[in-house]
Motif scaffolding. Structure first.
Motif, short mmCIF file in Angstrom:
data_model
loop_
_atom_site.label_atom_id
_atom_site.label_comp_id
_atom_site.label_asym_id
_atom_site.label_seq_id
_atom_site.Cartn_x
_atom_site.Cartn_y
_atom_site.Cartn_z
N LEU A 90 0.84 -1.20 0.00
CA LEU A 90 0.00 0.00 0.00
C LEU A 90 0.88 1.25 0.00
O LEU A 90 0.53 2.26 -0.61
CB LEU A 90 -0.95 0.00 1.20
N ILE A 91 2.00 1.18 0.69
CA ILE A 91 2.93 2.32 0.68
C ILE A 91 3.51 2.50 -0.73
O ILE A 91 3.60 3.63 -1.23
CB ILE A 91 4.07 2.11 1.71
N GLY B 291 1.93 1.67 -3.39
CA GLY B 291 0.78 2.20 -4.13
C GLY B 291 0.63 3.69 -3.88
O GLY B 291 0.30 4.46 -4.79
N TYR B 292 0.87 4.09 -2.63
CA TYR B 292 0.81 5.52 -2.31
C TYR B 292 1.82 6.30 -3.15
O TYR B 292 1.50 7.36 -3.69
CB TYR B 292 1.07 5.76 -0.82
N TYR B 293 3.03 5.78 -3.29
CA TYR B 293 4.02 6.50 -4.10
C TYR B 293 3.61 6.58 -5.56
O TYR B 293 3.80 7.60 -6.21
CB TYR B 293 5.42 5.85 -3.96
N ARG B 294 3.04 5.51 -6.05
CA ARG B 294 2.54 5.56 -7.43
C ARG B 294 1.48 6.65 -7.58
O ARG B 294 1.53 7.46 -8.50
CB ARG B 294 1.92 4.21 -7.82
N PHE B 295 0.53 6.66 -6.65
CA PHE B 295 -0.52 7.68 -6.66
C PHE B 295 0.08 9.09 -6.56
O PHE B 295 -0.20 9.99 -7.34
CB PHE B 295 -1.48 7.43 -5.49
N ARG B 296 0.99 9.25 -5.56
CA ARG B 296 1.60 10.57 -5.32
C ARG B 296 2.44 11.02 -6.51
O ARG B 296 2.56 12.22 -6.80
CB ARG B 296 2.46 10.48 -4.05
N GLU C 64 -1.07 10.50 -10.37
CA GLU C 64 -2.37 11.18 -10.26
C GLU C 64 -2.32 12.46 -9.41
O GLU C 64 -2.90 13.47 -9.77
CB GLU C 64 -3.40 10.26 -9.61
N TRP C 65 -1.67 12.36 -8.27
CA TRP C 65 -1.65 13.54 -7.39
C TRP C 65 -0.96 14.70 -8.09
O TRP C 65 -1.46 15.82 -8.10
CB TRP C 65 -0.94 13.22 -6.05
N TRP D 108 -6.06 19.24 -5.94
CA TRP D 108 -5.80 18.88 -4.55
C TRP D 108 -5.63 20.12 -3.68
O TRP D 108 -6.04 20.13 -2.51
CB TRP D 108 -4.59 17.93 -4.43
#
Lengths: 209, 209, 209, 209
Positions: free
Chosen positions: D7-8, D10-15, D18-19, D26
């Motif tokens: 999940l961490i 995944g968070y980096y991928r998102f950040r 997409e972010w 945002w």
């Protein structure tokens, strides 16, 4: 290759993308259609007019049957599916152009050229034989000049389009509008193999578009 | 809205992008078609089966006429365009499924429901009147239950599909294959307005796909 | 911004793309879920765990309520929604990790910090006041050290996560598994403003992931 | 399947994608949320409302618990997590629509239908049993009509949504706004297996969207 459940998947793809993106256009289309062109094309799975012409929903009114044929004007004897579509397109929708679109490797033309279904019973080739008898005259002319090989096939694909264009002119409501300059007739043949579209020019020859 | 010269532009777009990207597939397609599904759809410009089903060239064999009708099996009296296409699709191409695709806001169905073309001459609605007489029985049933308003229109769009499906079964070569489990028949109606596809389910009702 | 009809459009987009592309995975998922992580997050519209963690359907079991709170173990007095989800996740699904995910600009934390809903009637803030009383102890500690300004807000977002983690350990079935090394508890806070995720480290401080 | 370290990632991928691409959005979202829809969904890992509805961060305020239940209005006895979220969404955020989203193969509904946790102790199914007692009335009705098999499961998934919708109306601040036309309530069930969303229509039946 698709079966019906694949087509349903395809519907979901369409509904979830293109339809949504053009929702407003679809709302307008729901009010009524006003295509300017009628296309008479073959039922062949490889010859989608909307694909070949890159047209959008609402732009072309389409008849599709074996070998993109138009029977001549005739009022008696049974149903006239093409005539009904033609009448609707020309007198109600008032399209300003009609395109007869033939294509390469056409099975209907091939059967016409071979002429081997003549005595087939309905369900065993008889319906096709009867339908493609519309090409009888064109066939004789083509065989005399080009034989029954590949050259004859291409020639009959083109001659078939000419035949349908001639038959279109037997409809009084077509002839009248053509002569009044309100309606134009076009012929074209799409060669699947090299993706080339040939268009019938003024001097009665098919030339690359 | 497109006219023929726009369609030629569209052809170049197609030829310059999609065709090139799928050149190999087109080379294969030039060898012959082997669609698994036949679709009988309306000539209406808004109802492109390949668009609604997201199918690719080569996947569906398509007949298009006014109101997506299939006349019953009949051997005499003139040409039988739909029968020829059906014979070719079922006995030569050996498709395994046939889909009759109706649609909302169908002009042919509307004319059938109104019934006001009955005495029209050929060229003035007579060809359409004769063609949509295929819906006479369905029409009476629908008017009795739903009237001639919007509800009747929707009901007749659906009943027309059922009629064509019934007529398909009058062809011996269809009936035989259906009964042998080699061929499946499907009905569907695409509502232009909300983009919803309703499919005829086992219990004879149209349900959203 | 979306309303329900936009969400239905969104469903069609999802069904027509992602769902079809992962049809086999969905068929497997229909057999049952086996997520390895439970996430307790806020109902806040900006803090979708699946988005922040980029997880796929089937991967995280999610509870969402105001301020991502876990009440302490308690057997009497009414319904225990979080406890039920916790019991199901830990004892039936046997997740191996639980993440309490707080976030910046949390309205529930803000209300707790302000403390101005204490006497509100149900329907006028009373339900929220009662729910965030779970943060009473954390609030006092935070105000003493950081005040009620922005620093206090951030501190209480973090302290709230610590509170929920402590409350998780009051559940015998959680404590037991944590002590047996079968279950791990994690805390994290997502700062909306700069998109930074801070994770609670061994020494009880929140550090950027 | 993911654990916390995935999940961490995944968070980096998102950040990192997409972010960054929506950094401005945002920044706006950091100022505050203004969703127009509240969704009450199940904690089940397969039923992410944001995925099914294709919504973006900031668009839907989400409560997730076992079996997407809403307890009835009640002011005494302990914490009311769902009521707090509801109060916040309706009276502070002023959402204009609430969607109760059920789903196929729901474990909570399955347990309710089986009824075999009735005497379980807390931590052994007792919390779940107590929580899903909210479905007791719906359960009896469903079992009488559909039994405890697959048909009963589907019926109880739908009836549970109806129950939550009825319970929503017991909240004075909901009822009042619904009657004033300021708030709309919707029910829907997502069938994981075939990816079909059924929506509760005016006549109290669930129909494909």
């Amino acid at each position: 290759m698709s079966n019906f459940s694949d087509l349903i998947d395809g519907y979901y793809r369409f509904r979830g993308t293109e339809w949504l993106e053009e929702r407003e256009r679809w709302a307008e289309l729901a009010e009524g259609q006003s295509p300017r062109v009628m296309v008479i094309a073959c039922s062949d799975s490889r010859v989608e007019p909307a694909t070949i012409f890159g047209s959008r929903p609402g732009e072309i009114f389409v008849v599709r049957n074996v070998a993109n044929l138009v029977p001549p004007f005739e009022t008696g004897g049974g149903l006239h599916g093409v005539s009904a579509a033609l009448e609707f397109a020309v007198t109600v929708l008032k399209v300003s152009e009609i395109v007869v679109l033939g294509h390469g490797a056409c099975g209907g033309v091939k059967a016409a050229l071979a002429g081997n279904l003549k005595d087939a019973a309905p369900g065993e080739g008889g319906f096709v034989a009867s339908w493609i008898s519309l090409l009888d005259e064109a066939r004789e002319k083509v065989i005399a000049a080009h034989g029954q090989g590949e050259e004859g096939q291409t020639a009959l694909e083109q001659e078939g389009v000419r035949t349908s264009l001639k038959n279109l002119m037997t409809f009084p409501f077509v002839k009248e509008r053509v002569e009044a300059g309100e309606l134009q007739l076009h012929g074209a043949v799409f060669a699947i193999k090299d993706g080339k579209l040939r268009v019938l020019e003024g001097d009665d020859r098919f030339e690359p578009a």
